[in-house]
Design a protein around this motif. Structure first.
Motif, PDB file in Angstrom:
ATOM      1  N   TYR A  29     -10.250   9.367   0.718  1.00  0.00           N
ATOM      2  CA  TYR A  29      -9.778   9.631  -0.645  1.00  0.00           C
ATOM      3  C   TYR A  29      -8.267   9.855  -0.696  1.00  0.00           C
ATOM      4  CZ  TYR A  29      -9.583  11.443  -5.372  1.00  0.00           C
ATOM      5  OH  TYR A  29      -9.274  11.634  -6.686  1.00  0.00           O
ATOM      6  N   ASP A  30      -7.753  10.731   0.137  1.00  0.00           N
ATOM      7  CA  ASP A  30      -6.314  11.015   0.114  1.00  0.00           C
ATOM      8  C   ASP A  30      -5.499   9.772   0.478  1.00  0.00           C
ATOM      9  OD1 ASP A  30      -6.739  13.613  -0.684  1.00  0.00           O
ATOM     10  OD2 ASP A  30      -6.483  14.476   1.314  1.00  0.00           O
ATOM     11  N   GLU A  31      -5.975   9.010   1.457  1.00  0.00           N
ATOM     12  CA  GLU A  31      -5.290   7.771   1.837  1.00  0.00           C
ATOM     13  C   GLU A  31      -5.297   6.770   0.678  1.00  0.00           C
ATOM     14  OE1 GLU A  31      -5.656   4.163   5.103  1.00  0.00           O
ATOM     15  OE2 GLU A  31      -6.776   6.013   5.454  1.00  0.00           O
ATOM     16  N   ALA A  32      -6.406   6.711  -0.039  1.00  0.00           N
ATOM     17  CA  ALA A  32      -6.506   5.810  -1.188  1.00  0.00           C
ATOM     18  C   ALA A  32      -5.507   6.207  -2.274  1.00  0.00           C
ATOM     19  CB  ALA A  32      -7.926   5.812  -1.737  1.00  0.00           C
ATOM     20  N   LEU A  33      -5.388   7.500  -2.522  1.00  0.00           N
ATOM     21  CA  LEU A  33      -4.408   7.962  -3.516  1.00  0.00           C
ATOM     22  C   LEU A  33      -2.994   7.582  -3.098  1.00  0.00           C
ATOM     23  CD1 LEU A  33      -5.642  11.538  -4.492  1.00  0.00           C
ATOM     24  CD2 LEU A  33      -5.742   9.456  -5.862  1.00  0.00           C
ATOM     25  N   GLU A  34      -2.680   7.771  -1.835  1.00  0.00           N
ATOM     26  CA  GLU A  34      -1.345   7.427  -1.346  1.00  0.00           C
ATOM     27  C   GLU A  34      -1.087   5.927  -1.461  1.00  0.00           C
ATOM     28  OE1 GLU A  34       1.089   9.576  -0.779  1.00  0.00           O
ATOM     29  OE2 GLU A  34      -0.396  11.067  -1.378  1.00  0.00           O
ATOM     30  N   PHE A  35      -2.102   5.117  -1.203  1.00  0.00           N
ATOM     31  CA  PHE A  35      -1.973   3.667  -1.340  1.00  0.00           C
ATOM     32  C   PHE A  35      -1.628   3.302  -2.777  1.00  0.00           C
ATOM     33  CE2 PHE A  35      -4.053  -0.347  -2.542  1.00  0.00           C
ATOM     34  CZ  PHE A  35      -3.323  -1.228  -1.750  1.00  0.00           C
ATOM     35  N   ILE A  36      -2.364   3.847  -3.731  1.00  0.00           N
ATOM     36  CA  ILE A  36      -2.116   3.537  -5.139  1.00  0.00           C
ATOM     37  C   ILE A  36      -0.720   4.008  -5.547  1.00  0.00           C
ATOM     38  CG2 ILE A  36      -2.830   3.997  -7.519  1.00  0.00           C
ATOM     39  CD1 ILE A  36      -5.717   4.403  -6.287  1.00  0.00           C
ATOM     40  N   LYS A  37      -0.370   5.213  -5.146  1.00  0.00           N
ATOM     41  CA  LYS A  37       0.956   5.740  -5.475  1.00  0.00           C
ATOM     42  C   LYS A  37       2.058   4.857  -4.902  1.00  0.00           C
ATOM     43  CE  LYS A  37      -0.450  10.587  -5.757  1.00  0.00           C
ATOM     44  NZ  LYS A  37      -0.284  11.912  -5.140  1.00  0.00           N
ATOM     45  N   ALA A  38       1.873   4.396  -3.674  1.00  0.00           N
ATOM     46  CA  ALA A  38       2.884   3.541  -3.039  1.00  0.00           C
ATOM     47  C   ALA A  38       2.994   2.200  -3.754  1.00  0.00           C
ATOM     48  CB  ALA A  38       2.547   3.335  -1.567  1.00  0.00           C
ATOM     49  N   GLN A  39       1.872   1.636  -4.159  1.00  0.00           N
ATOM     50  CA  GLN A  39       1.883   0.365  -4.880  1.00  0.00           C
ATOM     51  C   GLN A  39       2.609   0.504  -6.216  1.00  0.00           C
ATOM     52  OE1 GLN A  39       0.733  -2.585  -3.508  1.00  0.00           O
ATOM     53  NE2 GLN A  39       0.553  -1.218  -1.755  1.00  0.00           N
ATOM     54  N   TYR A  40       2.322   1.577  -6.915  1.00  0.00           N
ATOM     55  CA  TYR A  40       2.951   1.824  -8.212  1.00  0.00           C
ATOM     56  C   TYR A  40       4.458   2.032  -8.041  1.00  0.00           C
ATOM     57  CZ  TYR A  40       3.742   3.767 -12.847  1.00  0.00           C
ATOM     58  OH  TYR A  40       4.210   3.997 -14.128  1.00  0.00           O
ATOM     59  N   TYR A  41       4.818   2.832  -7.043  1.00  0.00           N
ATOM     60  CA  TYR A  41       6.236   3.098  -6.805  1.00  0.00           C
ATOM     61  C   TYR A  41       6.967   1.811  -6.414  1.00  0.00           C
ATOM     62  CZ  TYR A  41      10.512   5.351  -5.380  1.00  0.00           C
ATOM     63  OH  TYR A  41      11.831   5.718  -5.287  1.00  0.00           O
ATOM     64  N   GLY A  42       6.341   1.009  -5.572  1.00  0.00           N
ATOM     65  CA  GLY A  42       6.959  -0.256  -5.167  1.00  0.00           C
ATOM     66  C   GLY A  42       7.172  -1.199  -6.344  1.00  0.00           C
ATOM     67  N   LEU A  43       6.305  -1.116  -7.322  1.00  0.00           N
ATOM     68  CA  LEU A  43       6.393  -1.966  -8.498  1.00  0.00           C
ATOM     69  C   LEU A  43       7.409  -1.450  -9.507  1.00  0.00           C
ATOM     70  CD1 LEU A  43       5.161  -4.365 -10.120  1.00  0.00           C
ATOM     71  CD2 LEU A  43       3.474  -2.727 -10.987  1.00  0.00           C
ATOM     72  N   THR A  44       7.403  -0.138  -9.737  1.00  0.00           N
ATOM     73  CA  THR A  44       8.192   0.439 -10.823  1.00  0.00           C
ATOM     74  C   THR A  44       9.414   1.224 -10.369  1.00  0.00           C
ATOM     75  OG1 THR A  44       6.975   2.532 -10.871  1.00  0.00           O
ATOM     76  CG2 THR A  44       6.080   0.703 -12.195  1.00  0.00           C
ATOM     77  N   GLY A  45       9.419   1.672  -9.112  1.00  0.00           N
ATOM     78  CA  GLY A  45      10.497   2.543  -8.648  1.00  0.00           C
ATOM     79  C   GLY A  45      10.338   3.971  -9.141  1.00  0.00           C
ATOM     80  N   GLN A  46       9.167   4.272  -9.690  1.00  0.00           N
ATOM     81  CA  GLN A  46       8.894   5.610 -10.218  1.00  0.00           C
ATOM     82  C   GLN A  46       7.584   6.137  -9.645  1.00  0.00           C
ATOM     83  OE1 GLN A  46       8.749   5.131 -14.443  1.00  0.00           O
ATOM     84  NE2 GLN A  46      10.916   4.685 -14.640  1.00  0.00           N
ATOM     85  N   ASP A  47       7.472   7.459  -9.624  1.00  0.00           N
ATOM     86  CA  ASP A  47       6.205   8.062  -9.234  1.00  0.00           C
ATOM     87  C   ASP A  47       5.202   7.857 -10.359  1.00  0.00           C
ATOM     88  OD1 ASP A  47       7.134   9.003  -6.780  1.00  0.00           O
ATOM     89  OD2 ASP A  47       7.889  10.856  -7.680  1.00  0.00           O
ATOM     90  N   ILE A  48       3.959   7.683  -9.993  1.00  0.00           N
ATOM     91  CA  ILE A  48       2.913   7.493 -10.993  1.00  0.00           C
ATOM     92  C   ILE A  48       2.685   8.810 -11.731  1.00  0.00           C
ATOM     93  CG2 ILE A  48       0.951   7.977  -9.460  1.00  0.00           C
ATOM     94  CD1 ILE A  48      -0.420   5.507 -10.783  1.00  0.00           C
ATOM     95  N   ALA A  49       2.582   8.737 -13.025  1.00  0.00           N
ATOM     96  CA  ALA A  49       2.385   9.926 -13.852  1.00  0.00           C
ATOM     97  C   ALA A  49       0.899  10.212 -13.958  1.00  0.00           C
ATOM     98  CB  ALA A  49       2.994   9.715 -15.234  1.00  0.00           C
ATOM     99  N   ALA A  50       0.407  11.029 -13.042  1.00  0.00           N
ATOM    100  CA  ALA A  50      -1.003  11.391 -13.040  1.00  0.00           C
ATOM    101  C   ALA A  50      -1.169  12.747 -12.387  1.00  0.00           C
ATOM    102  CB  ALA A  50      -1.814  10.336 -12.282  1.00  0.00           C
ATOM    103  N   ALA A  51      -2.205  13.419 -12.751  1.00  0.00           N
ATOM    104  CA  ALA A  51      -2.490  14.736 -12.175  1.00  0.00           C
ATOM    105  C   ALA A  51      -2.738  14.586 -10.683  1.00  0.00           C
ATOM    106  CB  ALA A  51      -3.701  15.357 -12.843  1.00  0.00           C
ATOM    107  N   GLU A  52      -2.190  15.473  -9.910  1.00  0.00           N
ATOM    108  CA  GLU A  52      -2.390  15.450  -8.467  1.00  0.00           C
ATOM    109  C   GLU A  52      -3.842  15.763  -8.152  1.00  0.00           C
ATOM    110  OE1 GLU A  52      -1.953  14.657  -4.870  1.00  0.00           O
ATOM    111  OE2 GLU A  52      -0.105  14.642  -6.021  1.00  0.00           O
ATOM    112  N   GLN A  53      -4.462  14.878  -7.358  1.00  0.00           N
ATOM    113  CA  GLN A  53      -5.881  15.033  -7.067  1.00  0.00           C
ATOM    114  C   GLN A  53      -6.168  15.012  -5.580  1.00  0.00           C
ATOM    115  OE1 GLN A  53      -8.141  12.163  -9.294  1.00  0.00           O
ATOM    116  NE2 GLN A  53      -6.970  12.524 -11.139  1.00  0.00           N
ATOM    117  N   THR A  54      -5.169  15.162  -4.737  1.00  0.00           N
ATOM    118  CA  THR A  54      -5.411  15.135  -3.301  1.00  0.00           C
ATOM    119  C   THR A  54      -6.184  16.371  -2.881  1.00  0.00           C
ATOM    120  OG1 THR A  54      -3.298  16.186  -2.847  1.00  0.00           O
ATOM    121  CG2 THR A  54      -3.351  13.789  -2.754  1.00  0.00           C
ATOM    122  N   GLY A  55      -6.896  16.219  -1.814  1.00  0.00           N
ATOM    123  CA  GLY A  55      -7.631  17.348  -1.263  1.00  0.00           C
ATOM    124  C   GLY A  55      -8.845  17.752  -2.064  1.00  0.00           C
ATOM    125  N   MET A  56      -9.363  16.874  -2.901  1.00  0.00           N
ATOM    126  CA  MET A  56     -10.544  17.217  -3.673  1.00  0.00           C
ATOM    127  C   MET A  56     -11.721  17.403  -2.726  1.00  0.00           C
ATOM    128  SD  MET A  56     -10.318  14.792  -7.030  1.00  0.00           S
ATOM    129  CE  MET A  56     -11.842  15.427  -7.675  1.00  0.00           C
TER     130      MET A  56
END
Length: 77
Positions: free
Chosen positions: A47-74
């Motif tokens: 789960y945490d790795e998946a979140l990091e993957f999505i965040k990295a993809q979004y950042y690579g596309l937009t140059g910004q952090d994804i605007a979403a509630a932090e959900q790591t460690g659920m």
């Protein structure tokens, strides 16, 4: 929700893609990355790795952090 947000950003950056196509493309990349038939098959241990993957993809596309509630460690039952 994070993959949907990533897909919307992809559609904004690639006008030749319709929003739905862009979102489906992001889901395909996500499922390929984790060798899944569906996101529901993602083991909790990834789960945490998946979140990091999505965040990295979004950042690579937009140059910004994804605007979403932090959900790591659920915790999962």
């Amino acid at each position: 929700q994070l993959v949907q947000t990533w897909g919307v950003a992809l559609a904004a950056h690639r006008p030749e893609l319709k929003r739905g196509e862009a979102i489906r493309s992001c889901w395909r990349l996500f499922n390929q990355r984790f060798t899944l038939g569906s996101y529901t098959d993602l083991p909790a241990a990834f789960y945490d790795e998946a979140l990091e993957f999505i965040k990295a993809q979004y950042y690579g596309l937009t140059g910004q952090d994804i605007a979403a509630a932090e959900q790591t460690g659920m915790e999962f039952d």
